[in-house]
Scaffold this motif. Structure first.
Motif, PDB file in Angstrom:
ATOM      1  N   SER A  71       0.815  -1.214   0.000  1.00  0.00           N
ATOM      2  CA  SER A  71       0.000   0.000   0.000  1.00  0.00           C
ATOM      3  C   SER A  71       0.853   1.271   0.000  1.00  0.00           C
ATOM      4  CB  SER A  71      -0.954   0.005   1.193  1.00  0.00           C
ATOM      5  OG  SER A  71      -0.232   0.128   2.403  1.00  0.00           O
ATOM      6  N   GLN A  72       2.087   1.187   0.481  1.00  0.00           N
ATOM      7  CA  GLN A  72       2.971   2.352   0.510  1.00  0.00           C
ATOM      8  C   GLN A  72       3.986   2.323  -0.639  1.00  0.00           C
ATOM      9  OE1 GLN A  72       2.485   4.850   2.653  1.00  0.00           O
ATOM     10  NE2 GLN A  72       0.775   3.749   3.555  1.00  0.00           N
ATOM     11  N   LYS A  73       3.745   1.506  -1.649  1.00  0.00           N
ATOM     12  CA  LYS A  73       4.697   1.313  -2.744  1.00  0.00           C
ATOM     13  C   LYS A  73       5.006   2.637  -3.449  1.00  0.00           C
ATOM     14  CE  LYS A  73       5.398  -1.455  -6.862  1.00  0.00           C
ATOM     15  NZ  LYS A  73       4.809  -2.425  -7.779  1.00  0.00           N
ATOM     16  N   GLU A  74       3.990   3.443  -3.680  1.00  0.00           N
ATOM     17  CA  GLU A  74       4.185   4.710  -4.374  1.00  0.00           C
ATOM     18  C   GLU A  74       5.092   5.646  -3.579  1.00  0.00           C
ATOM     19  OE1 GLU A  74       1.276   8.282  -5.622  1.00  0.00           O
ATOM     20  OE2 GLU A  74       0.585   6.277  -6.173  1.00  0.00           O
ATOM     21  N   ARG A  75       4.879   5.718  -2.289  1.00  0.00           N
ATOM     22  CA  ARG A  75       5.724   6.572  -1.443  1.00  0.00           C
ATOM     23  C   ARG A  75       7.153   6.055  -1.391  1.00  0.00           C
ATOM     24  NH1 ARG A  75       2.016   8.122   3.769  1.00  0.00           N
ATOM     25  NH2 ARG A  75       0.506   9.398   2.653  1.00  0.00           N
ATOM     26  N   LEU A  76       7.310   4.732  -1.322  1.00  0.00           N
ATOM     27  CA  LEU A  76       8.659   4.158  -1.304  1.00  0.00           C
ATOM     28  C   LEU A  76       9.384   4.444  -2.615  1.00  0.00           C
ATOM     29  CD1 LEU A  76       7.961   0.725   0.413  1.00  0.00           C
ATOM     30  CD2 LEU A  76       9.207   2.664   1.364  1.00  0.00           C
ATOM     31  N   THR A  77       8.685   4.371  -3.732  1.00  0.00           N
ATOM     32  CA  THR A  77       9.281   4.682  -5.031  1.00  0.00           C
ATOM     33  C   THR A  77       9.719   6.142  -5.076  1.00  0.00           C
ATOM     34  OG1 THR A  77       7.833   3.034  -6.031  1.00  0.00           O
ATOM     35  CG2 THR A  77       8.897   4.587  -7.520  1.00  0.00           C
ATOM     36  N   THR A  78       8.878   7.031  -4.559  1.00  0.00           N
ATOM     37  CA  THR A  78       9.227   8.451  -4.526  1.00  0.00           C
ATOM     38  C   THR A  78      10.453   8.688  -3.652  1.00  0.00           C
ATOM     39  OG1 THR A  78       6.895   8.997  -4.801  1.00  0.00           O
ATOM     40  CG2 THR A  78       8.333  10.754  -4.015  1.00  0.00           C
ATOM     41  N   LEU A  79      10.512   8.040  -2.489  1.00  0.00           N
ATOM     42  CA  LEU A  79      11.673   8.190  -1.605  1.00  0.00           C
ATOM     43  C   LEU A  79      12.949   7.670  -2.268  1.00  0.00           C
ATOM     44  CD1 LEU A  79      10.265   7.235   1.897  1.00  0.00           C
ATOM     45  CD2 LEU A  79      11.104   9.456   1.169  1.00  0.00           C
ATOM     46  N   GLU A  80      12.857   6.540  -2.952  1.00  0.00           N
ATOM     47  CA  GLU A  80      14.031   6.012  -3.648  1.00  0.00           C
ATOM     48  C   GLU A  80      14.491   6.981  -4.729  1.00  0.00           C
ATOM     49  OE1 GLU A  80      12.781   2.214  -5.065  1.00  0.00           O
ATOM     50  OE2 GLU A  80      13.110   1.234  -3.128  1.00  0.00           O
ATOM     51  N   HIS A  81      13.552   7.580  -5.456  1.00  0.00           N
ATOM     52  CA  HIS A  81      13.898   8.534  -6.503  1.00  0.00           C
ATOM     53  C   HIS A  81      14.590   9.764  -5.903  1.00  0.00           C
ATOM     54  CE1 HIS A  81      13.699  10.934 -10.106  1.00  0.00           C
ATOM     55  NE2 HIS A  81      12.974  11.856  -9.475  1.00  0.00           N
ATOM     56  N   HIS A  82      14.038  10.292  -4.813  1.00  0.00           N
ATOM     57  CA  HIS A  82      14.644  11.461  -4.161  1.00  0.00           C
ATOM     58  C   HIS A  82      16.035  11.122  -3.623  1.00  0.00           C
ATOM     59  CE1 HIS A  82      11.350  14.224  -4.551  1.00  0.00           C
ATOM     60  NE2 HIS A  82      10.498  13.389  -3.964  1.00  0.00           N
ATOM     61  N   SER A  83      16.188   9.956  -3.065  1.00  0.00           N
ATOM     62  CA  SER A  83      17.478   9.544  -2.521  1.00  0.00           C
ATOM     63  C   SER A  83      18.528   9.446  -3.623  1.00  0.00           C
ATOM     64  CB  SER A  83      17.330   8.198  -1.815  1.00  0.00           C
ATOM     65  OG  SER A  83      18.578   7.750  -1.366  1.00  0.00           O
ATOM     66  N   SER A  84      18.160   8.836  -4.748  1.00  0.00           N
ATOM     67  CA  SER A  84      19.135   8.735  -5.844  1.00  0.00           C
ATOM     68  C   SER A  84      19.458  10.108  -6.412  1.00  0.00           C
ATOM     69  CB  SER A  84      18.611   7.806  -6.936  1.00  0.00           C
ATOM     70  OG  SER A  84      17.442   8.337  -7.517  1.00  0.00           O
ATOM     71  N   ARG A  85      18.478  11.005  -6.462  1.00  0.00           N
ATOM     72  CA  ARG A  85      18.717  12.377  -6.955  1.00  0.00           C
ATOM     73  C   ARG A  85      19.665  13.135  -6.015  1.00  0.00           C
ATOM     74  NH1 ARG A  85      19.550  15.729 -10.726  1.00  0.00           N
ATOM     75  NH2 ARG A  85      18.507  17.723 -10.599  1.00  0.00           N
ATOM     76  N   LEU A  86      19.474  12.980  -4.712  1.00  0.00           N
ATOM     77  CA  LEU A  86      20.369  13.640  -3.753  1.00  0.00           C
ATOM     78  C   LEU A  86      21.794  13.098  -3.853  1.00  0.00           C
ATOM     79  CD1 LEU A  86      18.124  13.942  -0.589  1.00  0.00           C
ATOM     80  CD2 LEU A  86      19.004  15.795  -1.996  1.00  0.00           C
ATOM     81  N   GLU A  87      21.923  11.785  -4.027  1.00  0.00           N
ATOM     82  CA  GLU A  87      23.263  11.218  -4.190  1.00  0.00           C
ATOM     83  C   GLU A  87      23.935  11.771  -5.435  1.00  0.00           C
ATOM     84  OE1 GLU A  87      22.993   6.971  -4.199  1.00  0.00           O
ATOM     85  OE2 GLU A  87      22.295   6.885  -2.120  1.00  0.00           O
ATOM     86  N   GLU A  88      23.177  11.894  -6.526  1.00  0.00           N
ATOM     87  CA  GLU A  88      23.737  12.430  -7.760  1.00  0.00           C
ATOM     88  C   GLU A  88      24.172  13.878  -7.578  1.00  0.00           C
ATOM     89  OE1 GLU A  88      22.085  13.779 -12.106  1.00  0.00           O
ATOM     90  OE2 GLU A  88      21.142  12.041 -11.155  1.00  0.00           O
ATOM     91  N   LEU A  89      23.330  14.670  -6.903  1.00  0.00           N
ATOM     92  CA  LEU A  89      23.678  16.081  -6.674  1.00  0.00           C
ATOM     93  C   LEU A  89      24.900  16.213  -5.775  1.00  0.00           C
ATOM     94  CD1 LEU A  89      20.170  17.714  -6.217  1.00  0.00           C
ATOM     95  CD2 LEU A  89      21.741  17.991  -8.132  1.00  0.00           C
TER      96      LEU A  89
END
Length: 182
Positions: free
Chosen positions: A56-74
């Motif tokens: 049920s929280q899959k969408e939020r987990l996907t968003t968190l993973e995306h933000h985390s990878s973006r922060l690592e890249e930055l």
């Protein structure tokens, strides 16, 4: 066919026949089996609940993973493309730096220039003396005297003054004043 039994289905331990082995151990075994069954049911229910929550929280987990990878890249990009940082040096270390730069030259120790006492204009401009006009700071020349034209930006007014700061008669105008340089 088997004959139907007559009598109660459950008997108290005193009513039980003592033929064969005593039946007291079977109650302990039944409790152990029941306890393990309940434990297994709770564990399976917990896993099912966890799986449901993750799904049920899959969408939020996907968003968190995306933000985390973006922060690592930055952060990786920031360390690679970072501009050199300007260092702030305290003014008291400046003579030491100058001595290192001119290590080959020998010169006589210099005495600091005498401290110049602040004039009335300099004290007013620095805010050390109270002025009757709010937010007005006079402008001083290189000698510490008042400049010929003084302006108060808040009221868009300018006027002429003498070197001591006294306003000349009938010199206040809107905008720049035409003051004679002495």
């Amino acid at each position: 066919m088997a004959e139907p039994q007559e009598g109660p289905l459950l008997r108290t331990p005193s009513e039980q026949s003592s033929v064969g082995q005593p039946r007291g151990g079977s109650n302990k075994q039944a409790l152990k089996v029941a306890g393990l069954t309940v434990l297994a049911a709770v564990l399976i229910a917990g896993q099912a609940f966890t799986a449901y929550m993750v799904y049920s929280q899959k969408e939020r987990l996907t968003t968190l993973e995306h933000h985390s990878s973006r922060l690592e890249e930055l952060s990786r990009r920031a360390t690679v493309m970072r501009a050199p940082m300007k260092m702030a040096l305290p003014m008291n270390s400046l003579p030491l730096l100058m001595d290192d730069a001119a290590a080959g030259e020998k010169k006589a120790p210099s005495t600091p220039p005498p401290k110049k006492e602040l004039t009335q204009c300099m004290r007013e401009a620095a805010g050390l003396v109270r002025i009757h006009l709010p937010s007005f700071r006079p402008r001083c020349d290189e000698n510490g005297d008042y400049e010929a034209q003084q302006c108060w930006a808040e009221a868009s007014k300018c006027w002429c003054v003498d070197k001591s700061g006294a306003m000349l008669k009938d010199s206040m105008v809107d905008g720049p004043a035409k003051c004679a340089k002495e």
